[in-house]
Design a protein around this motif. Sequence first.
Motif, short mmCIF file in Angstrom:
data_model
loop_
_atom_site.label_atom_id
_atom_site.label_comp_id
_atom_site.label_asym_id
_atom_site.label_seq_id
_atom_site.Cartn_x
_atom_site.Cartn_y
_atom_site.Cartn_z
N THR A 41 0.80 -1.23 0.00
CA THR A 41 0.00 0.00 0.00
C THR A 41 0.83 1.27 0.00
O THR A 41 0.36 2.33 -0.43
N GLY A 42 2.05 1.19 0.53
CA GLY A 42 2.91 2.37 0.63
C GLY A 42 2.48 3.33 1.72
O GLY A 42 2.99 4.44 1.83
N LYS A 43 1.51 2.91 2.56
CA LYS A 43 1.02 3.81 3.61
C LYS A 43 1.98 3.82 4.80
O LYS A 43 2.32 2.77 5.35
N GLU A 44 2.34 5.04 5.22
CA GLU A 44 3.33 5.21 6.29
C GLU A 44 2.89 4.62 7.62
O GLU A 44 3.71 4.20 8.43
N GLU A 45 1.54 4.62 7.86
CA GLU A 45 1.06 4.09 9.15
C GLU A 45 1.45 2.62 9.33
O GLU A 45 1.74 2.16 10.44
N TRP A 46 1.49 1.88 8.21
CA TRP A 46 1.89 0.47 8.31
C TRP A 46 3.39 0.34 8.56
O TRP A 46 3.83 -0.58 9.24
N LYS A 47 4.15 1.28 8.01
CA LYS A 47 5.59 1.27 8.27
C LYS A 47 5.85 1.53 9.75
O LYS A 47 6.67 0.88 10.40
N LYS A 48 5.10 2.50 10.29
CA LYS A 48 5.25 2.86 11.70
C LYS A 48 4.88 1.66 12.59
O LYS A 48 5.54 1.38 13.59
N MET A 49 3.81 0.99 12.21
CA MET A 49 3.40 -0.21 12.99
C MET A 49 4.48 -1.28 12.94
O MET A 49 4.85 -1.86 13.96
N THR A 50 4.99 -1.49 11.72
CA THR A 50 6.05 -2.50 11.56
C THR A 50 7.24 -2.16 12.45
O THR A 50 7.78 -3.01 13.16
N GLN A 51 7.62 -0.89 12.43
CA GLN A 51 8.82 -0.48 13.18
C GLN A 51 8.59 -0.58 14.70
O GLN A 51 9.49 -0.96 15.44
N PHE A 52 7.39 -0.25 15.14
CA PHE A 52 7.12 -0.34 16.58
C PHE A 52 7.19 -1.79 17.06
O PHE A 52 7.88 -2.10 18.04
N TRP A 53 6.51 -2.69 16.34
CA TRP A 53 6.53 -4.09 16.78
C TRP A 53 7.90 -4.71 16.60
O TRP A 53 8.28 -5.64 17.32
N MET A 54 8.67 -4.16 15.64
CA MET A 54 10.06 -4.63 15.48
C MET A 54 10.88 -4.25 16.71
O MET A 54 11.74 -5.02 17.14
N THR A 55 10.63 -3.06 17.25
CA THR A 55 11.37 -2.64 18.45
C THR A 55 11.02 -3.56 19.63
O THR A 55 11.91 -3.98 20.38
N VAL A 56 9.74 -3.87 19.76
CA VAL A 56 9.31 -4.79 20.83
C VAL A 56 9.99 -6.15 20.65
O VAL A 56 10.51 -6.74 21.60
N PHE A 57 10.01 -6.61 19.39
CA PHE A 57 10.69 -7.87 19.09
C PHE A 57 12.18 -7.77 19.45
O PHE A 57 12.76 -8.69 20.04
N GLY A 58 12.80 -6.63 19.10
CA GLY A 58 14.23 -6.44 19.36
C GLY A 58 14.55 -6.53 20.86
O GLY A 58 15.54 -7.16 21.24
#
Lengths: 72, 520
Positions: free
Chosen positions: B47-64
């Motif tokens: 989709t190219g929507k930034e909100e999904w990128k932000k979600m991905t990055q947040f859950w990636m931090t939790v995973f990290g």
Amino acid sequence: MEAKASILSRIYHFYLDGFRSMTLGKTLWLIIFIKLFIMFFVLKLFFFKDHLSQNTQNEHEKPAFVLDHLTQ
Amino acid sequence: MEAFDLSLINWSRAQFALTAIYHWLFVPLTLGITFLIAIMETIYYKTGKEEWKKMTQFWMTVFGINFAIGVATGIILEFEFGTNWSYYSWFVGDIFGAPLAIEGIMAFFMESTFIAIMFFGWSKVSKGFHLTATWLTAVGSNLSALWILVANGWMQNPVGMQFNPETVRNEMVNFWDVLFNPNAINKFVHTLYSSYTLAALFVIGISAWYLLKNREHIFARKSIIVASIFGLIFSLATVYTGDESAREVAKSQPMKFAAMEGLYQGGTNAPLVAAGIMVNDNESDAIHNKKKLIASVEIPNMLSYMIYLKGGEFIPGIHDLVHGNEAFGIMSASEKIERGTVAKNTLNNYKLAVKEGNTAKADSLKAQFYDPAFTKDYFKYFGYSYFTNPHDLVPNVPLNFYSFHIMVALGFWFILLFTLTLWLSLKNRIADWRWLLRAAIISMPLAYVASEAGWLVAEFGRQPWIIQDLMPTMAAASNLNSNMVQATFWIFFLTFTVLLIAEIKIMTKQIKQGPNHGGH
């Protein structure tokens, strides 16, 4: 050769820049290093010695040592 | 049995259990959340929507955070194999070593490479390459779990090996039998699907907290939708694979199955116990420490249907397995002890022949271990030779019964929860259902309870065996100083507690900052 060096250099800089730009990651790496230090330099060196190696002279003696234990 | 120091064995077991339980606090979230992140990033890619990128990055931090605190804790288990369980480690030979080595190599190369690209590569590599790295991190971490569970599956149902009395090791003769061991495959998929369920509950729980705090509405609702779909699919799959797994356990580890079900007296019409309370049965002397169920909810005749998919099939109870049941072809524990003793005496005679230098006799005795009939009739029961009392073959029944039933009950609650959160999120009404949001938060620790309960069933249900029928736990433990094992137990306890507090603090801080904070 130059292309090879370039790829290695890019990989090196990829990691270098990545580590430099870390914020929370720096704290996490510190925790990882402390944990690894405790594991390998405290636990492994002082507590977790290889039991079979401690009780035998070489690899050839290990089967007999285990066999004695299992057939006691 | 008297020759073994039970205090030492119990402390060694406690230490291993503590390490494994702690290690398992981190693994299931890693296994599941990596796929959720990959799905979110795929939506961003499409989709190219930034909100999904932000979600991905947040859950990636939790995973990290979870990954950093949990990484390498499994190595301590390998230290313990060499120190506390040296006889076991030697006896299992390359069967255990090979999968663990593959796991180590895969974990190191796949995860370390692709995780670096996940975290450092957002502005350095193309979107497609980054997405590939995210998916490969998820696949890599899950493949690592495969090898661990193959090794564990072999302990539950040893196959594909040949015992060599000369090396005193079980040597792998068929890699595919070990890899495709039904016990290992069932365990692998059941463990993965339950871990995906846990990760989905984790994402929903945190998102629910944001909604309760009236924050990050769009982020939370979309996270809940993705996690609810994912969680619903895999919680249903967990039920299916759990059923398959129980069928396999009933066949290869009938004592464990009887303990899980609290089934003392077997039958062709054995009921499935949905719930119940176990109390001491003082009237019975047929089984030591026998319990009985009170206030139980039972489904009549259901166990036969569950295991054999048809009625009238005999399901052995603990009594049948201890005392035998000729009518249904179940060998008594005393008979197994006798057969195991024959195998052990043969091994002892081999040892003496080697010591005396009597090569002909040693070769002849060694050949017996390669005879399929001897393996089937005697060596298969080798571990029983360490017991004199058949009642010692019964695991802790209440612990298995309660762990199993808590796990199952929570599993069904999670299915209901996913259904509700998905439906209400799609209707955009979830923020109004405050009690459900609170229930979702409470369900986060419950997911860990269910996951750890599953492991308790797997490992305590196998007792007194470390390798089913071949090696009892007491024969596997190294002759260490019990005080030393106690000391390391408490060192672990302190270290793990500090690490856990550190994780919870860092994780809580990051969650409070929210998805708009950014930075890894």
